[in-house]
Motif scaffolding. Structure first.
Motif, PDB file in Angstrom:
ATOM      1  N   SER A 176      35.483 106.342  94.178  1.00 11.06           N
ATOM      2  CA  SER A 176      34.567 106.002  95.262  1.00 11.06           C
ATOM      3  C   SER A 176      34.757 106.865  96.502  1.00 11.06           C
ATOM      4  O   SER A 176      33.835 107.039  97.284  1.00 11.06           O
ATOM      5  N   GLN A 226      25.206 102.763 100.803  1.00  9.28           N
ATOM      6  CA  GLN A 226      25.522 101.774  99.776  1.00  9.28           C
ATOM      7  C   GLN A 226      24.256 101.121  99.241  1.00  9.28           C
ATOM      8  O   GLN A 226      24.146 100.866  98.040  1.00  9.28           O
ATOM      9  N   GLU A 227      23.293 100.855 100.104  1.00  8.68           N
ATOM     10  CA  GLU A 227      22.031 100.269  99.651  1.00  8.68           C
ATOM     11  C   GLU A 227      21.257 101.248  98.783  1.00  8.68           C
ATOM     12  O   GLU A 227      20.668 100.862  97.762  1.00  8.68           O
ATOM     13  N   ARG A 273      22.887 101.118  95.424  1.00  7.68           N
ATOM     14  CA  ARG A 273      22.497  99.901  94.699  1.00  7.68           C
ATOM     15  C   ARG A 273      21.089 100.028  94.125  1.00  7.68           C
ATOM     16  O   ARG A 273      20.836  99.637  92.979  1.00  7.68           O
ATOM     17  N   SER A 274      20.171 100.586  94.886  1.00  8.38           N
ATOM     18  CA  SER A 274      18.798 100.729  94.388  1.00  8.38           C
ATOM     19  C   SER A 274      18.757 101.710  93.217  1.00  8.38           C
ATOM     20  O   SER A 274      18.009 101.503  92.260  1.00  8.38           O
ATOM     21  N   ILE A 328      21.249 102.229  91.091  1.00  9.93           N
ATOM     22  CA  ILE A 328      21.865 101.519  89.965  1.00  9.93           C
ATOM     23  C   ILE A 328      20.842 100.590  89.318  1.00  9.93           C
ATOM     24  O   ILE A 328      20.721 100.537  88.090  1.00  9.93           O
ATOM     25  N   ARG A 329      20.082  99.869  90.138  1.00  6.45           N
ATOM     26  CA  ARG A 329      19.060  98.961  89.593  1.00  6.45           C
ATOM     27  C   ARG A 329      17.977  99.738  88.841  1.00  6.45           C
ATOM     28  O   ARG A 329      17.516  99.307  87.785  1.00  6.45           O
ATOM     29  N   ASN A 356      19.431 100.705  85.531  1.00  5.87           N
ATOM     30  CA  ASN A 356      19.419  99.552  84.620  1.00  5.87           C
ATOM     31  C   ASN A 356      18.031  99.330  84.019  1.00  5.87           C
ATOM     32  O   ASN A 356      17.898  99.077  82.827  1.00  5.87           O
ATOM     33  N   SER A 414      25.867  95.625  85.056  1.00  8.47           N
ATOM     34  CA  SER A 414      26.391  95.210  86.351  1.00  8.47           C
ATOM     35  C   SER A 414      25.803  96.104  87.436  1.00  8.47           C
ATOM     36  O   SER A 414      24.977  96.964  87.161  1.00  8.47           O
ATOM     37  N   GLU A 415      26.242  95.899  88.653  1.00  8.06           N
ATOM     38  CA  GLU A 415      25.824  96.788  89.730  1.00  8.06           C
ATOM     39  C   GLU A 415      26.964  97.716  90.138  1.00  8.06           C
ATOM     40  O   GLU A 415      26.986  98.236  91.236  1.00  8.06           O
ATOM     41  N   SER A 416      27.869  97.936  89.218  1.00 10.77           N
ATOM     42  CA  SER A 416      28.934  98.900  89.440  1.00 10.77           C
ATOM     43  C   SER A 416      28.360 100.305  89.316  1.00 10.77           C
ATOM     44  O   SER A 416      27.510 100.551  88.459  1.00 10.77           O
ATOM     45  N   PRO A 417      28.810 101.253  90.136  1.00  7.28           N
ATOM     46  CA  PRO A 417      28.295 102.612  90.012  1.00  7.28           C
ATOM     47  C   PRO A 417      28.857 103.359  88.800  1.00  7.28           C
ATOM     48  O   PRO A 417      28.410 104.435  88.483  1.00  7.28           O
TER      49      PRO A 417
END
Length: 104
Positions: A8, A64-65, A68-69, A71-72, A75, A89-92
């Motif tokens: 990270s 970070q946001e 997250r977007s 990662i989503r 997915n 998950s929402e892990s990178p």
């Protein structure tokens, strides 16, 4: 609290944050051979300092946001492609199952 600076922070090594000066003194006094393996190489130290500076600014929340977007989105794309995502998950850090080594 112990933390890794590898993935990270895009650097190397680790860090320990202590709740007070006495805890820090105790670990430094009696734990040296167990916690120190060598100096951090200069390029990695530069990366550590740069990312630490970033983490102390409000910009980190936006980054970070954005992560997250992404990662989503990943997915959703993996689901649509019917790829075998090991965990949603929402892990990178992502794992797509590839079966046996010859398939991978």
């Amino acid at each position: 609290m112990a933390l890794s600076l590898n993935k990270s922070f895009a650097a190397a090594g680790g860090a320990i944050a202590f709740p007070d000066d006495e805890s820090r003194r105790l670990v430094r006094t009696v734990g040296g051979p167990l916690i120190f393996s060598g100096p951090v190489q200069p390029p990695m130290l530069g990366a550590i300092l740069a990312t630490a500076a970033l983490h102390r600014t409000p910009e980190i929340a936006d980054r970070q946001e954005l992560l997250r977007s992404r990662i989503r989105l990943f997915n959703r794309q993996v689901r649509a492609a019917r790829l075998p995502l090991v965990t949603e998950s929402e892990s990178p850090i992502r794992f797509v199952g590839a079966g046996v080594a010859s398939v991978a």
